[in-house]
Design a protein around this motif. Structure first.
Motif, PDB file in Angstrom:
ATOM      1  N   LEU A   6     -38.465  28.976  -3.405  1.00  0.00           N
ATOM      2  CA  LEU A   6     -39.579  29.468  -2.506  1.00  0.00           C
ATOM      3  C   LEU A   6     -39.184  29.140  -1.071  1.00  0.00           C
ATOM      4  N   LEU A   7     -38.622  27.923  -0.682  1.00  0.00           N
ATOM      5  CA  LEU A   7     -37.847  27.293   0.368  1.00  0.00           C
ATOM      6  C   LEU A   7     -37.526  28.531   1.118  1.00  0.00           C
ATOM      7  N   ALA A   8     -36.189  28.811   0.274  1.00  0.00           N
ATOM      8  CA  ALA A   8     -35.553  29.913   1.004  1.00  0.00           C
ATOM      9  C   ALA A   8     -36.071  30.982   1.345  1.00  0.00           C
ATOM     10  N   LEU A   9     -37.029  31.628   0.566  1.00  0.00           N
ATOM     11  CA  LEU A   9     -37.652  32.936   0.747  1.00  0.00           C
ATOM     12  C   LEU A   9     -38.493  32.538   2.183  1.00  0.00           C
ATOM     13  N   ALA A  10     -39.115  31.371   2.169  1.00  0.00           N
ATOM     14  CA  ALA A  10     -40.050  31.194   3.189  1.00  0.00           C
ATOM     15  C   ALA A  10     -39.368  30.826   4.670  1.00  0.00           C
ATOM     16  N   ASP A  35     -61.268  30.129  21.429  1.00  0.00           N
ATOM     17  CA  ASP A  35     -59.965  30.571  20.643  1.00  0.00           C
ATOM     18  C   ASP A  35     -59.582  31.888  20.941  1.00  0.00           C
ATOM     19  N   GLN A  36     -58.119  32.086  20.723  1.00  0.00           N
ATOM     20  CA  GLN A  36     -57.686  33.411  21.100  1.00  0.00           C
ATOM     21  C   GLN A  36     -56.840  34.057  19.779  1.00  0.00           C
ATOM     22  N   VAL A  37     -56.826  35.478  19.731  1.00  0.00           N
ATOM     23  CA  VAL A  37     -55.546  35.914  18.854  1.00  0.00           C
ATOM     24  C   VAL A  37     -54.643  36.893  19.739  1.00  0.00           C
ATOM     25  N   SER A  38     -53.583  37.050  19.463  1.00  0.00           N
ATOM     26  CA  SER A  38     -52.887  38.080  20.134  1.00  0.00           C
ATOM     27  C   SER A  38     -52.237  39.142  19.295  1.00  0.00           C
ATOM     28  N   SER A  39     -51.703  40.163  19.947  1.00  0.00           N
ATOM     29  CA  SER A  39     -51.077  41.129  19.042  1.00  0.00           C
ATOM     30  C   SER A  39     -49.958  40.745  18.317  1.00  0.00           C
ATOM     31  N   ALA A  40     -49.317  39.739  18.804  1.00  0.00           N
ATOM     32  CA  ALA A  40     -48.014  39.048  18.364  1.00  0.00           C
ATOM     33  C   ALA A  40     -48.424  38.433  17.096  1.00  0.00           C
ATOM     34  N   ASP A  41     -49.755  37.519  16.841  1.00  0.00           N
ATOM     35  CA  ASP A  41     -50.048  36.716  15.813  1.00  0.00           C
ATOM     36  C   ASP A  41     -50.145  37.715  14.546  1.00  0.00           C
ATOM     37  N   LEU A  42     -50.926  39.001  14.846  1.00  0.00           N
ATOM     38  CA  LEU A  42     -51.290  39.891  13.957  1.00  0.00           C
ATOM     39  C   LEU A  42     -50.069  40.812  13.449  1.00  0.00           C
ATOM     40  N   ALA A  43     -49.107  41.054  14.337  1.00  0.00           N
ATOM     41  CA  ALA A  43     -47.903  41.584  13.785  1.00  0.00           C
ATOM     42  C   ALA A  43     -46.980  40.533  12.934  1.00  0.00           C
ATOM     43  N   VAL A  44     -46.722  39.345  13.332  1.00  0.00           N
ATOM     44  CA  VAL A  44     -45.915  38.570  12.442  1.00  0.00           C
ATOM     45  C   VAL A  44     -46.896  38.062  11.077  1.00  0.00           C
ATOM     46  N   GLU A  45     -48.269  38.095  11.141  1.00  0.00           N
ATOM     47  CA  GLU A  45     -48.620  37.801  10.023  1.00  0.00           C
ATOM     48  C   GLU A  45     -48.538  38.906   9.164  1.00  0.00           C
ATOM     49  N   ARG A  46     -48.464  40.161   9.472  1.00  0.00           N
ATOM     50  CA  ARG A  46     -48.299  41.394   8.591  1.00  0.00           C
ATOM     51  C   ARG A  46     -46.808  41.339   8.137  1.00  0.00           C
ATOM     52  N   PHE A  47     -46.052  41.185   8.939  1.00  0.00           N
ATOM     53  CA  PHE A  47     -44.383  41.048   8.531  1.00  0.00           C
ATOM     54  C   PHE A  47     -44.470  39.948   7.424  1.00  0.00           C
ATOM     55  N   LEU A  48     -45.060  38.670   7.670  1.00  0.00           N
ATOM     56  CA  LEU A  48     -44.778  37.826   6.884  1.00  0.00           C
ATOM     57  C   LEU A  48     -45.489  38.022   5.479  1.00  0.00           C
ATOM     58  N   ARG A  49     -46.573  38.700   5.396  1.00  0.00           N
ATOM     59  CA  ARG A  49     -47.366  38.991   4.153  1.00  0.00           C
ATOM     60  C   ARG A  49     -46.300  39.970   3.376  1.00  0.00           C
ATOM     61  N   PHE A 105     -48.824  22.164  -3.053  1.00  0.00           N
ATOM     62  CA  PHE A 105     -47.924  22.576  -2.108  1.00  0.00           C
ATOM     63  C   PHE A 105     -46.408  21.956  -2.673  1.00  0.00           C
ATOM     64  N   VAL A 106     -45.700  22.933  -2.720  1.00  0.00           N
ATOM     65  CA  VAL A 106     -44.108  22.578  -3.219  1.00  0.00           C
ATOM     66  C   VAL A 106     -43.146  22.907  -2.248  1.00  0.00           C
ATOM     67  N   ALA A 107     -43.402  23.584  -1.269  1.00  0.00           N
ATOM     68  CA  ALA A 107     -42.472  23.978  -0.359  1.00  0.00           C
ATOM     69  C   ALA A 107     -42.866  24.363   1.246  1.00  0.00           C
ATOM     70  N   GLY A 108     -42.438  24.033   2.316  1.00  0.00           N
ATOM     71  CA  GLY A 108     -42.827  24.240   3.573  1.00  0.00           C
ATOM     72  C   GLY A 108     -41.886  24.354   4.521  1.00  0.00           C
ATOM     73  N   CYS A 109     -41.970  25.240   5.790  1.00  0.00           N
ATOM     74  CA  CYS A 109     -41.221  25.463   6.782  1.00  0.00           C
ATOM     75  C   CYS A 109     -42.059  25.580   7.974  1.00  0.00           C
ATOM     76  N   VAL A 110     -41.308  25.119   9.132  1.00  0.00           N
ATOM     77  CA  VAL A 110     -41.968  25.340  10.461  1.00  0.00           C
ATOM     78  C   VAL A 110     -40.928  25.830  11.392  1.00  0.00           C
ATOM     79  N   LEU A 111     -41.023  26.859  12.018  1.00  0.00           N
ATOM     80  CA  LEU A 111     -39.846  27.260  12.957  1.00  0.00           C
ATOM     81  C   LEU A 111     -40.661  27.474  14.312  1.00  0.00           C
ATOM     82  N   ASP A 112     -39.641  26.657  15.192  1.00  0.00           N
ATOM     83  CA  ASP A 112     -40.135  26.600  16.714  1.00  0.00           C
ATOM     84  C   ASP A 112     -39.090  27.817  17.194  1.00  0.00           C
TER      85      ASP A 112
END
Length: 246
Positions: A6-10, A35-49, A105-112
């Motif tokens: 799961l971590l590798a996939l995330a 608060d704000q939302v950007s088109s980038a937020d939406l595109a990244v979330e669609r990709f991740l889903r 929760f069994v796996a997590g990753c944060v990417l800067d």
């Protein structure tokens, strides 16, 4: 799938998603009064889903921008944590993904994506940082370093300004406005603690995995607060935050 799988996939999904940001057109819309939302937020979330549910068939996703469905294997996704920084070009934001199995929760990753740093951990997989930039081994300071966004604009709580004033008397304080990134930095030893209010599960899910895997503690406070880190400052913050939310 194991936590390692799961971590590798995330992690792969986060890295691939970051590629979208290099060519993204960023259009910004308001989301609530503060608060704000950007088109980038939406595109990244669609990709991740798509990437996460394709890689783990039958899994479901809880995301900041596109709603939630919860099942046995659930992904918690924050496509850009720190949107207000991101849309101004401030390099203080990240992509955050965590995996939960039957509520744990069994796996997590944060990417800067600005520094190309990937923070990862899972059950049976120790905390690690992959960085291609300059890294400094954290030193010891006579005062703890605390990351917090308190006080928040529009907060329903009273006493936040007093908490900040008291905190400044016992600690060095930095305001990051990216909770997931702040948690990753605490896990890496760059700060001693982080505390915030007004958070959601996708803000803290991956970071909580990272902090615990690195030997720290994570404590929920009330319905929308938390304290995480190491040392006496964690108990100090937890006591005061509990007083505010109660």
């Amino acid at each position: 799938m194991t936590p390692r799988d799961l971590l590798a996939l995330a992690a792969k999904s986060c890295v691939d998603a970051a590629g979208l940001l290099r060519s993204a057109q960023v259009d910004v819309s308001p989301k609530g009064a503060f608060d704000q939302v950007s088109s980038a937020d939406l595109a990244v979330e669609r990709f991740l889903r798509e990437a996460l549910t394709t890689g783990a068939p039958g899994s479901t996703v809880v995301g900041e921008e596109l709603g939630a469905t919860v099942g046995g294997l659930t992904w918690y996704v924050d496509p850009i944590d720190g949107t207000r920084n991101f849309v101004r070009g401030l390099p203080l934001s990240c992509i955050s993904v965590a995996a939960a199995v039957d509520g744990s929760f069994v796996a997590g990753c944060v990417l800067d994506p600005f520094r190309d740093e990937l923070f990862t951990a899972a059950d049976g997989v120790p905390f690690a940082v992959r960085s291609t930039g300059l890294t400094i081994t954290p030193g010891v300071s006579p005062r703890p370093l605390v990351l917090t966004d308190i006080p928040l604009p529009g907060s329903p709580y009273s006493g936040e300004m007093e908490l900040l004033g008291d905190l400044l008397s016992v600690a060095d304080v930095r305001r990051v406005y990216s909770t997931a990134l702040a948690l990753a930095w605490v896990a890496a030893g760059r700060a001693d603690a982080v505390a915030n209010l007004g958070v959601h599960p996708w803000d803290v899910a991956a970071g909580a995995v990272l902090v615990r895997a690195s030997g720290g503690s994570f404590h929920s406070v009330g319905s929308d607060g938390f304290v995480a880190g190491r040392g006496e400052i964690v108990d100090w913050l937890r006591e005061r935050l509990e007083g505010i939310v109660s």
